[in-house]
Design a protein around this motif. Structure first.
Motif, PDB file in Angstrom:
ATOM      1  N   TYR A  49       0.850  -1.179   0.000  1.00 39.50           N
ATOM      2  CA  TYR A  49       0.000   0.000   0.000  1.00 39.50           C
ATOM      3  C   TYR A  49       0.895   1.241   0.000  1.00 39.50           C
ATOM      4  N   GLU A  50       0.496   2.252  -0.789  1.00 35.65           N
ATOM      5  CA  GLU A  50       1.297   3.472  -0.885  1.00 35.65           C
ATOM      6  C   GLU A  50       0.404   4.693  -0.841  1.00 35.65           C
ATOM      7  N   GLY A  51       0.974   5.797  -0.376  1.00 40.06           N
ATOM      8  CA  GLY A  51       0.258   7.058  -0.371  1.00 40.06           C
ATOM      9  C   GLY A  51       1.016   8.099   0.418  1.00 40.06           C
ATOM     10  N   THR A  63       4.402   7.301   2.293  1.00 39.26           N
ATOM     11  CA  THR A  63       4.350   6.062   3.066  1.00 39.26           C
ATOM     12  C   THR A  63       4.203   4.851   2.160  1.00 39.26           C
ATOM     13  N   SER A  78       8.582   5.483   5.788  1.00 37.34           N
ATOM     14  CA  SER A  78       7.965   6.809   5.858  1.00 37.34           C
ATOM     15  C   SER A  78       9.014   7.865   5.546  1.00 37.34           C
ATOM     16  N   LEU A 152      -3.977   4.809   2.447  1.00 40.00           N
ATOM     17  CA  LEU A 152      -3.004   4.334   1.451  1.00 40.00           C
ATOM     18  C   LEU A 152      -3.777   3.520   0.439  1.00 40.00           C
TER      19      LEU A 152
END
Length: 156
Positions: A49-51, A63, A78, A152
């Motif tokens: 998961y990314e965001g 993240t 992070s 995310l």
């Protein structure tokens, strides 16, 4: 699609205990199931998961969260954007999974560092109808209500 393949495989394995003829028939069913799908892949155990999460004193926290449900582990990276120099933190640890997110009994909550003191635990969760969006949760395991993006997205 993967669940169908896994169920077909499990059924074939269980039924193979009955007799040699059943084993041959079940292998044919499994072969047909695999042949009718473009590509056979075992169930993925790692989700990424990314965001960018909100930050009080920077441009945002880039993240990346990798969750391995087979090993019950996670890796969290992070990066605090807009800081000079940029601050980057990496963490690895163990996760635990709970069922139920707010009013969704089939939702999922991941407890990062579940084997550490509560002050070191971090909570993320998703609704069962949208597992592609992983929300950062508050200390009460509730979605943070805000106009800012505290989630995310699954990177496929």
């Amino acid at each position: 699609m993967r669940k169908i393949i896994i169920l077909a495989f499990a059924s074939a394995l269980i039924a193979s205990c009955n007799s040699k003829n059943s084993k041959d028939e079940n292998n044919a069913v499994l072969t047909d199931t695999i042949a009718n799908n473009e590509k056979y892949e075992p169930a993925d155990t790692i989700s990424v998961y990314e965001g960018t999460l909100p930050c009080a004193d920077c441009e945002g926290i880039e993240t990346i969260l990798k969750i391995d449900v087979a090993d019950n582990t996670f890796q969290l990276s992070s990066t605090y954007k807009g800081k000079q120099p940029e601050k980057n933190f990496k963490e690895k640890g163990n996760i635990n999974t709970e069922r139920g997110l707010e009013k969704d009994p089939d939702g999922t909550i991941y407890i990062l560092n579940w084997d550490k003191p509560e002050k070191d635990q971090v909570y993320y969760g998703y609704y069962s109808n949208n597992p592609e969006k992983l929300y950062l949760l508050d200390r009460n395991k509730k979605i943070i209500k805000s106009n800012l993006n505290y989630f995310l997205e699954l990177n496929e």
